[in-house]
Design a protein around this motif. Structure first.
Motif, short mmCIF file in Angstrom:
data_model
loop_
_atom_site.label_atom_id
_atom_site.label_comp_id
_atom_site.label_asym_id
_atom_site.label_seq_id
_atom_site.Cartn_x
_atom_site.Cartn_y
_atom_site.Cartn_z
N GLY A 161 0.90 -1.36 -0.02
CA GLY A 161 -0.06 0.04 -0.04
C GLY A 161 0.80 1.12 0.15
O GLY A 161 2.20 1.14 0.24
N VAL A 162 0.15 2.31 -0.01
CA VAL A 162 0.95 3.59 -0.13
C VAL A 162 1.90 4.06 1.05
O VAL A 162 2.61 4.85 0.92
CB VAL A 162 0.15 4.80 -0.47
CG1 VAL A 162 -0.57 4.66 -1.84
CG2 VAL A 162 -1.15 5.03 0.34
N GLY A 163 1.32 3.51 2.35
CA GLY A 163 2.06 3.61 3.40
C GLY A 163 3.48 3.04 3.45
O GLY A 163 4.09 3.38 4.15
N VAL A 164 3.83 2.10 2.41
CA VAL A 164 5.19 1.31 2.41
C VAL A 164 5.98 2.56 1.55
O VAL A 164 5.78 2.48 0.38
CB VAL A 164 5.04 0.03 1.75
CG1 VAL A 164 6.34 -0.63 1.71
CG2 VAL A 164 4.27 -0.85 2.42
N THR A 165 6.77 2.92 2.49
CA THR A 165 7.84 4.27 1.70
C THR A 165 9.02 3.84 1.21
O THR A 165 9.62 4.44 0.53
CB THR A 165 7.77 5.22 2.73
OG1 THR A 165 8.20 4.90 3.92
CG2 THR A 165 6.37 6.23 2.73
N ASP A 166 9.48 2.55 2.10
CA ASP A 166 10.85 1.85 1.74
C ASP A 166 10.81 1.18 0.57
O ASP A 166 10.49 -0.08 0.68
CB ASP A 166 11.28 1.38 3.16
CG ASP A 166 12.85 0.85 2.81
OD1 ASP A 166 13.32 1.43 1.94
OD2 ASP A 166 13.11 0.12 3.61
N GLU A 167 11.09 1.81 -0.77
CA GLU A 167 11.02 0.91 -1.87
C GLU A 167 9.94 0.00 -1.98
O GLU A 167 9.92 -1.48 -1.83
CB GLU A 167 12.27 0.40 -2.17
CG GLU A 167 13.55 0.89 -2.34
CD GLU A 167 14.84 0.17 -2.57
OE1 GLU A 167 14.72 -0.91 -3.33
OE2 GLU A 167 15.79 0.60 -1.95
N MET A 187 -15.84 -9.41 -9.91
CA MET A 187 -15.71 -8.77 -8.76
C MET A 187 -14.92 -7.28 -9.03
O MET A 187 -14.34 -7.45 -10.21
CB MET A 187 -14.76 -9.11 -7.55
CG MET A 187 -15.94 -10.11 -6.79
SD MET A 187 -14.84 -10.84 -5.49
CE MET A 187 -14.84 -9.59 -4.39
N VAL A 188 -15.24 -6.15 -8.85
CA VAL A 188 -14.61 -4.90 -8.84
C VAL A 188 -13.34 -4.94 -8.24
O VAL A 188 -13.11 -5.04 -6.96
CB VAL A 188 -15.81 -3.82 -8.26
CG1 VAL A 188 -15.10 -2.47 -8.78
CG2 VAL A 188 -17.04 -3.79 -9.00
N VAL A 189 -12.36 -4.73 -9.15
CA VAL A 189 -10.94 -4.40 -8.48
C VAL A 189 -10.80 -2.96 -8.19
O VAL A 189 -10.81 -2.09 -8.96
CB VAL A 189 -9.95 -4.90 -9.42
CG1 VAL A 189 -8.63 -4.50 -9.04
CG2 VAL A 189 -10.00 -6.32 -9.81
N ASP A 190 -10.52 -2.58 -6.72
CA ASP A 190 -10.28 -1.34 -6.45
C ASP A 190 -8.83 -0.90 -6.27
O ASP A 190 -8.39 -1.71 -5.24
CB ASP A 190 -11.25 -1.10 -5.09
CG ASP A 190 -11.28 0.20 -4.66
OD1 ASP A 190 -10.65 1.36 -5.24
OD2 ASP A 190 -12.09 0.33 -3.76
N VAL A 191 -8.25 0.11 -6.88
CA VAL A 191 -6.86 0.39 -6.76
C VAL A 191 -6.69 1.40 -5.66
O VAL A 191 -5.20 1.87 -5.64
CB VAL A 191 -6.17 0.70 -8.02
CG1 VAL A 191 -6.07 -0.68 -8.95
CG2 VAL A 191 -6.65 1.80 -8.91
N SER A 192 -7.74 2.11 -4.91
CA SER A 192 -7.33 3.20 -3.96
C SER A 192 -6.43 2.57 -3.01
O SER A 192 -6.46 1.16 -2.58
CB SER A 192 -8.85 3.55 -3.37
OG SER A 192 -9.25 4.69 -4.30
N HIS A 193 -5.33 3.26 -2.47
CA HIS A 193 -4.81 2.87 -1.35
C HIS A 193 -3.26 1.87 -2.07
O HIS A 193 -2.21 2.04 -1.20
CB HIS A 193 -5.18 1.94 -0.32
CG HIS A 193 -5.99 2.73 0.91
ND1 HIS A 193 -5.68 3.44 1.75
CD2 HIS A 193 -7.25 2.85 0.64
CE1 HIS A 193 -6.41 3.88 2.41
NE2 HIS A 193 -7.76 3.59 1.76
N ILE A 194 -3.33 1.63 -3.11
CA ILE A 194 -2.20 0.72 -3.40
C ILE A 194 -0.99 1.40 -3.79
O ILE A 194 -1.20 2.59 -4.57
CB ILE A 194 -2.51 -0.30 -4.63
CG1 ILE A 194 -1.61 -1.34 -4.74
CG2 ILE A 194 -2.75 0.49 -6.15
CD1 ILE A 194 -2.19 -2.79 -5.58
#
Ligand code: ZN
Length: 336
Positions: A161-167, A187-194
């Motif tokens: 997710g976007v909280g992983v800042t180390d590469e 099913m709907v694939v949701d890319v928010s947060h990735i």
């Protein structure tokens, strides 16, 4: 600093009646967990929450994604059970309600809209709920879940997710299997947060349009949760939809000092339209998942003021309806 003046925000007072004929689809709220915690019922008017059934009806909501986010306590274990429990409890509770129905396919969705009933789309926020098993994805599908946000901000078994800042890394082999399976079963694939690498791998892999259910624009507020223009364009190019998130820090980089107002949401909608076109923008309020809201959008009834705002920006007719509901209904019709 005083926020920009909102001209239309408080002009109309809602008086328990739907003022406009426009219906609204919202791709993200976190109300179910709040309802669970507070012990209140969705059909009770409860001003402590951003939405409830009476106010959704006032606002003209026709379709609402109800997300259940996997909380930290269940991050490594128990996510599947916890999520399933919340959805099953919700479904049992609303089973006698005539104004809201959990929708599992597009035929039901269209019927519901005609009958002016609210369609609830069950959505899981965070692949932690799968506990590493495709079988759990199928089980969630079985109980009615039709959308999955692949990651929350953390790393999980599907990707970062976007909280992983180390590469941050892209999708795992399991994450890729999940997307293939979601495409297959509907099913709907949701890319928010990735995180960005996983986003691009997902768009390359998915054979169907994807959504970003509750993300705003990086170009206007450079927050890691927001989408870059290249991402907006890529989602639009495959027929996907982006729901603009109302969280002030995603709308303005100076929100900690100024807060945000309804006009900021309009700016983000305009930006997505400029970059990706009118077919890819929608609303993803994040109501009941955010601890602050823009002035004028304090709760779900504020959506009617958003319609005024969109009209004042020149949106009308089909274009206005696309933003409010048609884009969401189109993508759901293709996917579920
Ligand atoms: Zn979220």
């Amino acid at each position: 600093m005083i926020p920009k003046q909102e001209t239309t925000t408080h002009r109309h007072k809602m008086e328990g009646k739907l003022r406009t004929p426009y219906l609204i689809a919202d791709m993200h709220c976190d109300t179910l967990a709040k309802v669970m915690k507070s012990g209140k019922e969705l059909w009770e008017r409860n001003e402590e929450h951003h939405l409830d059934l009476p106010r959704m009806k006032e606002a003209g909501v026709c379709c609402q994604f109800f997300a259940v986010c996997v909380q930290e306590a269940y991050r490594y274990e128990g996510g599947f059970q916890r999520t399933s429990h919340i959805f099953q409890t919700f479904q049992k509770k609303i089973s006698s309600e005539k104004d809201i129905v959990v929708v599992k396919d597009s035929i039901e969705l269209k019927k519901n809209i005609k009958k002016r009933r609210i369609s609830a789309i069950l959505s899981v926020e965070g692949g932690e709920a799968l506990e590493g098993k495709i079988e759990n994805l199928l089980n969630l599908y079985e109980i009615g879940v039709r959308s999955l946000t692949l990651t929350w901000n953390w790393r999980n078994a599907l990707g970062d997710g976007v909280g992983v800042t180390d590469e941050p890394k892209g999708l795992t082999a399991f994450g890729k299997d999940v997307i293939k399976c979601m495409n297959d079963i509907g099913m709907v694939v949701d890319v928010s947060h990735i995180a960005v690498p996983g986003f691009w791998e997902c768009l390359e892999l998915s054979t169907k349009p994807v959504i970003a259910s509750h993300s705003s624009c990086y170009a206007l507020a450079p927050h890691p949760r927001n989408l870059r223009d290249s991402q907006i364009k890529a989602i639009a190019d495959i027929g996907g939809v982006i729901g603009i998130n109302f969280y002030p820090p995603f709308l303005r980089s100076d929100a900690d000092k100024t807060g945000a107002i309804l006009l900021d949401v309009l700016d983000h909608i305009d930006h997505v339209v400029e970059v990706g076109g009118i077919d890819c923008v929608a609303i993803g309020s994040d109501f009941d998942g955010i601890d602050s809201v823009p002035l004028g959008l304090e709760d779900v009834t504020g959506l009617q003021r958003l319609i005024d705002g969109l009209m004042s920006r020149g949106y009308k007719g089909i274009d206005l309806e696309k933003i409010l509901n048609r884009n969401v209904i189109r993508v759901l019709s293709l996917l579920i």
